[in-house]
Design an enzyme around this catalytic site. Structure first.
Site, PDB file in Angstrom:
ATOM      1  CG  MET A 166      -1.852  -1.423   1.340  1.00  0.00           C
ATOM      2  SD  MET A 166      -3.246  -1.105   2.291  1.00  0.00           S
ATOM      3  CE  MET A 166      -2.910  -0.636   3.665  1.00  0.00           C
ATOM      4  N   GLY A 167       1.780   0.745   0.207  1.00  0.00           N
ATOM      5  CA  GLY A 167       2.964   2.283  -0.235  1.00  0.00           C
ATOM      6  C   GLY A 167       3.632   3.159   1.309  1.00  0.00           C
ATOM      7  CE1 TYR A 168       4.494   9.072   3.176  1.00  0.00           C
ATOM      8  CE2 TYR A 168       5.191   7.358   5.067  1.00  0.00           C
ATOM      9  CZ  TYR A 168       4.991   8.554   4.408  1.00  0.00           C
ATOM     10  OH  TYR A 168       5.165   9.664   4.833  1.00  0.00           O
ATOM     11  CG  HIS A 228       7.092  -1.387   2.218  1.00  0.00           C
ATOM     12  ND1 HIS A 228       6.925   0.061   3.041  1.00  0.00           N
ATOM     13  CD2 HIS A 228       5.861  -1.787   2.072  1.00  0.00           C
ATOM     14  CE1 HIS A 228       6.053  -0.649   3.964  1.00  0.00           C
ATOM     15  NE2 HIS A 228       5.100  -1.368   3.269  1.00  0.00           N
ATOM     16  CE  LYS A 280       4.205  -3.303  10.277  1.00  0.00           C
ATOM     17  NZ  LYS A 280       2.822  -3.573  10.209  1.00  0.00           N
ATOM     18  CB  SER A 290       3.324   3.383   5.919  1.00  0.00           C
ATOM     19  OG  SER A 290       3.839   2.308   5.335  1.00  0.00           O
ATOM     20  NE  ARG A 291      -2.502   2.104   9.407  1.00  0.00           N
ATOM     21  CZ  ARG A 291      -3.574   1.545   8.494  1.00  0.00           C
ATOM     22  NH1 ARG A 291      -2.846   0.136   8.601  1.00  0.00           N
ATOM     23  NH2 ARG A 291      -4.559   1.441   7.591  1.00  0.00           N
TER      24      ARG A 291
HETATM   25  O1  PAF Z   1      -0.226  -5.440   3.637  1.00  0.00           O
HETATM   26  C1  PAF Z   1      -0.624  -4.588   2.802  1.00  0.00           C
HETATM   27  O2  PAF Z   1       0.107  -3.264   2.922  1.00  0.00           O
HETATM   28  C2  PAF Z   1      -2.105  -5.015   2.360  1.00  0.00           C
HETATM   29  O3  PAF Z   1      -3.405  -5.120   3.426  1.00  0.00           O
HETATM   30  C3  PAF Z   1      -1.878  -5.778   1.336  1.00  0.00           C
HETATM   31  C4  PAF Z   1      -1.440  -7.375   1.389  1.00  0.00           C
HETATM   32  C5  PAF Z   1      -1.012  -4.825   0.035  1.00  0.00           C
HETATM   33  C6  PAF Z   1      -3.028  -6.404   0.298  1.00  0.00           C
HETATM   34  O4  PAF Z   1      -4.040  -4.387   0.328  1.00  0.00           O
END
Ligand code: PAF
Length: 283
Positions: free
Chosen positions: A30-32, A37, A149, A186-187
């Site tokens: 979901m980015g950021y 990542h 996580k 990200s949060r």
């Molecule tokens: O873990 C995440 O970032 C989300 O739940 C995912 C797997 C990208 C699905 O939107």
């Protein structure tokens, strides 16, 4: 690095790669981006000839009143990070690209989704399963990478993939932490300075439980009491969402530890809802 927003173009590109005998690894995100990542992207880079990363803040996994509108976003920085980590294709659809107004199909693994995070986020995993299966259908990856996580998410997706004969291997990668132990998320940007200073105590409390288990404590209730005592002292403002010790695959609660067990937690600290977990090994 190629950037695509149209689902059918992603599908077409991946089909062409497959036809040429090239394997695809997918990293749904979901980015950021943070180092968690990046670790997924690097594992993907080693696992397949083509790496696809999806960057999509999936609206269907957010409940009413959750942080969909404020979820941190920085697509330009994310694209630069993806490119510098060897990603071949970054897929950045809009919600309208992914969900037509007529969308009416949902994928659910109810038994594993009702517990833990599902208690306070009852529709969350339905949204996750649906979007991940859509991404699997589009990218047709041989392998897909998720972080530990989100242990419950990975357990649910593995069940979904097995039950629906999805030809994608699901791999999980270890939690990446700050130097002081806070799991990267990200949060974490939602934390104030004071909350950020206290947040590593979540990790400390899990370590405490792991040490107690390693030195012979097998009573799950006593382990959780030790964790809550730690929170009372060091995280006075944290509000428990859940704390549990479960069997790592079935997520069934464990009362007495007799093999590997997962200790998992979610707390609200100010505006942030933080999750973390650790495998406990018995003596
Ligand atoms: O873990 C995440 O970032 C989300 O739940 C995912 C797997 C990208 C699905 O939107």
């Amino acid at each position: 690095m190629k950037i695509l927003t149209a689902p059918d173009e992603l599908q077409q590109t991946c089909l062409e790669w497959r036809a040429r005998g090239l394997s695809v690894a997918l990293v749904p995100t979901m980015g950021y981006y943070h180092d968690g990542h990046v670790s997924l992207m690097r594992h993907a880079r080693e696992a397949a000839q083509k790496v696809v990363v999806s960057l999509f803040v999936n609206p269907t996994q957010f409940g009413p009143g959750e942080d969909l509108a404020t979820y941190p976003r920085d697509p330009e920085r994310d694209a630069a990070i993806a490119e510098s980590n060897g990603v071949d294709l970054l897929f950045m659809p809009s919600p309208e690209d992914m969900y037509s107004p007529a969308h009416a199909t949902w994928v659910e693994v109810p038994e594993l989704s009702r517990t833990m995070c599902g208690l306070s986020r009852p529709t969350h995993f339905r949204g996750v399963c649906t979007v991940v299966l859509k991404l699997f259908m589009l990218a047709q990856p041989a392998i897909a990478f998720f972080g530990q996580k989100d242990w419950q998410q990975a357990a649910i997706l593995k069940r979904m993939a097995a039950d629906l004969n999805v030809p994608t291997a699901i791999r999980t990668c270890p939690i990446v932490r700050e130097k002081d132990g806070l799991a990267l998320s990200s949060r974490n940007v939602y934390l104030t300075q004071e909350e950020r200073a206290q947040a590593p105590h979540l990790y400390q409390s899990l370590r405490l439980a792991a040490e107690l288990a390693a030195s012979g404590e097998t009573d799950a209730r006593r382990l959780m009491t030790a964790i809550r005592e730690h929170w009372k002292t060091y995280l006075p403002k944290a509000q428990e969402d859940y704390l549990t010790i479960v069997e790592p695959d079935s997520l069934a609660p464990v009362e007495t530890l007799s093999g590997p067990a997962l200790c998992a937690l979610a707390v609200r600290l100010g505006k942030a809802r933080l999750i973390d977990n650790m495998l406990l090994k018995t003596a």
